[in-house]
Write an enzyme that holds these catalytic residues in place. Structure first.
Site, mmCIF file in Angstrom:
data_model
loop_
_atom_site.group_PDB
_atom_site.id
_atom_site.type_symbol
_atom_site.label_atom_id
_atom_site.label_comp_id
_atom_site.label_asym_id
_atom_site.label_seq_id
_atom_site.Cartn_x
_atom_site.Cartn_y
_atom_site.Cartn_z
ATOM 1 N N GLU A 150 0.839 -1.206 0.000
ATOM 2 C CA GLU A 150 0.000 0.000 0.000
ATOM 3 C C GLU A 150 0.877 1.261 0.000
ATOM 4 O O GLU A 150 0.635 2.207 -0.752
ATOM 5 C CB GLU A 150 -0.919 -0.025 1.219
ATOM 6 N N GLY A 208 -8.590 5.645 6.799
ATOM 7 C CA GLY A 208 -9.442 5.582 7.970
ATOM 8 C C GLY A 208 -8.866 4.651 9.029
ATOM 9 O O GLY A 208 -8.995 4.898 10.233
ATOM 10 N N ALA A 209 -8.229 3.553 8.586
ATOM 11 C CA ALA A 209 -7.740 2.566 9.551
ATOM 12 C C ALA A 209 -6.218 2.436 9.593
ATOM 13 O O ALA A 209 -5.669 1.929 10.564
ATOM 14 C CB ALA A 209 -8.363 1.199 9.257
HETATM 15 N N1 LIG Z 1 -13.762 15.353 5.415
HETATM 16 C C1 LIG Z 1 -13.788 14.359 4.566
HETATM 17 N N2 LIG Z 1 -13.397 13.186 5.003
HETATM 18 C C2 LIG Z 1 -13.437 12.173 4.143
HETATM 19 C C3 LIG Z 1 -13.855 12.327 2.804
HETATM 20 N N3 LIG Z 1 -13.772 11.128 2.191
HETATM 21 C C4 LIG Z 1 -13.307 10.277 3.122
HETATM 22 N N4 LIG Z 1 -13.122 10.900 4.308
HETATM 23 C C5 LIG Z 1 -12.651 10.354 5.567
HETATM 24 O O1 LIG Z 1 -11.236 10.366 5.528
HETATM 25 C C6 LIG Z 1 -10.714 9.170 6.109
HETATM 26 C C7 LIG Z 1 -9.836 8.490 5.136
HETATM 27 O O2 LIG Z 1 -10.569 8.198 4.007
HETATM 28 P P1 LIG Z 1 -9.922 7.260 2.914
HETATM 29 O O3 LIG Z 1 -8.610 7.778 2.532
HETATM 30 O O4 LIG Z 1 -10.941 7.022 1.866
HETATM 31 O O5 LIG Z 1 -9.698 5.947 3.812
HETATM 32 P P2 LIG Z 1 -9.880 4.422 3.408
HETATM 33 O O6 LIG Z 1 -9.166 4.183 2.150
HETATM 34 O O7 LIG Z 1 -11.312 4.064 3.434
HETATM 35 O O8 LIG Z 1 -9.167 3.695 4.637
HETATM 36 P P3 LIG Z 1 -7.841 2.776 4.661
HETATM 37 O O9 LIG Z 1 -8.292 1.394 4.343
HETATM 38 O O10 LIG Z 1 -7.310 2.919 6.040
HETATM 39 O O11 LIG Z 1 -6.909 3.342 3.643
HETATM 40 C C8 LIG Z 1 -11.914 8.379 6.567
HETATM 41 O O12 LIG Z 1 -12.103 8.699 7.925
HETATM 42 C C9 LIG Z 1 -13.058 8.916 5.758
HETATM 43 O O13 LIG Z 1 -14.275 8.833 6.449
HETATM 44 C C10 LIG Z 1 -14.263 13.615 2.384
HETATM 45 O O14 LIG Z 1 -14.645 13.837 1.243
HETATM 46 N N5 LIG Z 1 -14.211 14.589 3.315
HETATM 47 CA CA LIG Z 2 -6.939 4.179 1.587
#
Ligand SMILES: Nc1nc2c(ncn2[C@@H]2O[C@H](COP(=O)(O)OP(=O)(O)OP(=O)(O)O)[C@@H](O)[C@H]2O)c(=O)[nH]1
Ligand SMILES: [Ca+2]
Length: 491
Positions: A168, A197-198
């Site tokens: 990743e 997020g995680a």
């Molecule tokens: N403020 C805001 N937060 C967002 C948005 N889209 C996603 N997030 C939040 O940002 C965080 C990271 O989002 P992502 O990068 O999509 O994370 P992910 O790919 O689902 O998670 P991983 O599996 O850990 O990579 C999460 O807490 C989402 O809820 C957005 O448009 N605005």
């Molecule tokens: Ca991600």
């Protein structure tokens, strides 16, 4: 009697005409043969099954023979409605169903005759890593359901799997440097900071890192004839949603009925369920005994205090290497520049803090002001923003600054090496593009042979040669030219 011109015979006229036709034909054939065919495109699709949501990306590149040199671009993206696939552990079929709408959309973005040859991949990240740790049977079922949906699509489904943290991090780095054209040109590379997020990833090339001090943080590549020794680490549970759980877990160890939370705006209140908060392998072993069902979280909006609480989720005490970031994880000296994307961008963009030429102290002062803003004012000023996102910006901003400075050791001086980015030249920054480039062998290990001449070069040379031939030919016909009439007239 007029002197007979030996050139002036029907044979020479015929030869001349044939010669002219031959030259015209030569030029036409040479130009046409080297003209690029009308551009056709190839496509690839990657589903990013993240912990918080799934997104589908369609990539496009010219279908020329040497597609190694063709630039791959993001043509379209589709955000899957609902949560990430790991949230469907208790209803796996719904994970498959959730993807249908975006798959339907993808069919419209890829020309129908290309469907069957378009590779389709699904990569899952930290959400599925956690589910797999917690309940591997449930994670298998979720994969079974998404595979069934994807196999039914007209595309060439190549499989669904969990990416390792190293993959990743490394593919995110490849994406950023590929889009910035740094790999082909052998330029200094850009580090990649991804906040999900995680989990969260940091990846960069450091002159002092040859991989030997910590092999599991080392990824080596040979790309376009250059060797790269990449440092990469993925911190599971340090994505912003799990980091919030870790922070709340710290604040609720005694099982209180309410907490005063400095990371949420004053006036914000929320009732949280203990079993929901502790339902994650990141915190499950710390669930307080004899806690009530719920606790009330009351915001008191204080950046300094929030930073103190957030710092507690990092362990800085032990390091068996020459240097560490946190939790005993090796990290070589930072070497910039860096691109920070995903939640780094969402959060800093909302807070108007993407400009890193302003000093770190000013950034902190601005965040301090945001955290201290009453919740009623925040909701009034942003009526269209999702309340869940809105409520968390004080925490998220504080977490980002703490992770970057206390965690990764960025200083007031090196903070400006970071650029908060969402897209590079129209393509989203993230691991998906690097993953596809790797699986389709689209980045060669060696620099591609440059063609001896580009198309324009061929056309120019042929044109010049044809002109020369033509001039020679005209000169050779000189004896056929009519006698010059500009002789002095004798009256
Ligand atoms: N403020 C805001 N937060 C967002 C948005 N889209 C996603 N997030 C939040 O940002 C965080 C990271 O989002 P992502 O990068 O999509 O994370 P992910 O790919 O689902 O998670 P991983 O599996 O850990 O990579 C999460 O807490 C989402 O809820 C957005 O448009 N605005
Ligand atoms: Ca991600």
């Amino acid at each position: 009697m007029k002197e007979k011109n030996p050139w002036h015979t029907p044979v020479t006229i015929i030869i001349s005409v044939i010669g002219v036709i031959a030259i015209v034909a030569l030029v036409t054939v040479a130009v046409l043969q080297n003209r690029p065919l009308p551009k056709k495109y190839k496509y690839g699709i990657v589903l990013d099954a993240g912990s918080s949501h799934t997104a589908l990306y369609i990539y496009e590149w010219p279908a020329e023979k040497d597609n190694n040199t063709g630039r791959v671009q993001q043509k379209h993206s589709c955000k899957v409605k609902g949560p990430g696939i790991s949230s469907y552990a208790s209803a796996p079929l719904k994970a498959g169903e959730s993807l249908r709408e975006c798959m339907q959309e993808a069919k419209q973005w890829v020309p129908e005759k290309r469907h069957h040859e378009t590779p389709l991949y699904l990569g899952a990240t930290a959400g599925m890593r956690l589910l797999n740790m917690e309940n591997s049977a449930a994670s298998e079922k979720v994969f079974g359901a998404v595979e069934e949906t994807l196999q039914k699509s007209p595309f060439s489904f190549q499989g669904a799997r969990i990416l390792s943290g190293q993959e990743e991090g490394a593919f995110g780095w490849v994406t950023v440097n590929y889009l910035d054209d740094r790999l082909k040109q052998g330029l200094e590379t850009t580090g990649a900071l991804d906040l999900g997020g995680a989990s969260t990833q940091i990846s960069f090339v450091s002159d002092q890192f040859d991989g030997s001090e910590s092999l599991n943080n080392s990824v080596t590549f040979r790309l376009y004839g250059n060797d790269y020794n990449l440092y990469t680490h993925s911190f599971l549970c340090y994505g912003k949603d799990q980091a919030l759980r870790l922070t709340l877990a710290h604040q609720t160890q005694s099982g209180p009925e309410s907490i005063l939370d400095p990371c949420f705006n004053t006036g914000y209140t929320s009732t949280r369920n203990y079993s929901v908060l502790y339902d994650s392998p990141c915190v499950s072993d710390r669930k307080p005994q004899n806690a009530p069902q719920t606790f009330t979280q009351q915001g008191v909006g204080n950046f300094q205090e929030c930073q103190e609480v957030v710092k507690k989720i990092f362990n800085f005490t032990h390091c068996k290497y020459t240097r560490c970031s946190f939790n005993g994880v090796f990290q070589p000296l930072l070497q910039g520049p860096f691109g920070a994307f995903s939640a780094y961008y969402f959060v800093m963009n909302f807070l108007n803090l993407t400009d890193t030429s302003i000093s770190l102290d000013t950034v902190k002062a601005k965040l301090e002001r945001y955290c201290a803003t009453p919740w009623s004012q925040v909701t009034q000023q942003h009526p269209d923003t999702k309340v869940k996102y809105l409520a968390e910006y004080c925490f998220s901003g504080t977490y980002i600054l703490t992770l970057l400075t206390n965690g990764y050791n960025f200083t007031s001086e090196t903070y400006s090496d970071i650029k908060f980015i969402k897209k590079i030249k129209g393509s989203d920054a993230g691991w998906t593009l690097g993953y596809m480039l790797n699986l389709t062998n689209m980045i060669p290990a060696e620099a591609p042979d440059t063609p001896p001449l580009p198309h324009a070069g061929y056309v120019s040379i042929v044109t010049v040669m044809a002109l020369l031939l033509f001039i020679l030919f005209i000169i050779s016909l000189r004896p056929l030219w009519p006698r010059c009439s500009k002789q002095p007239q004798i009256i």
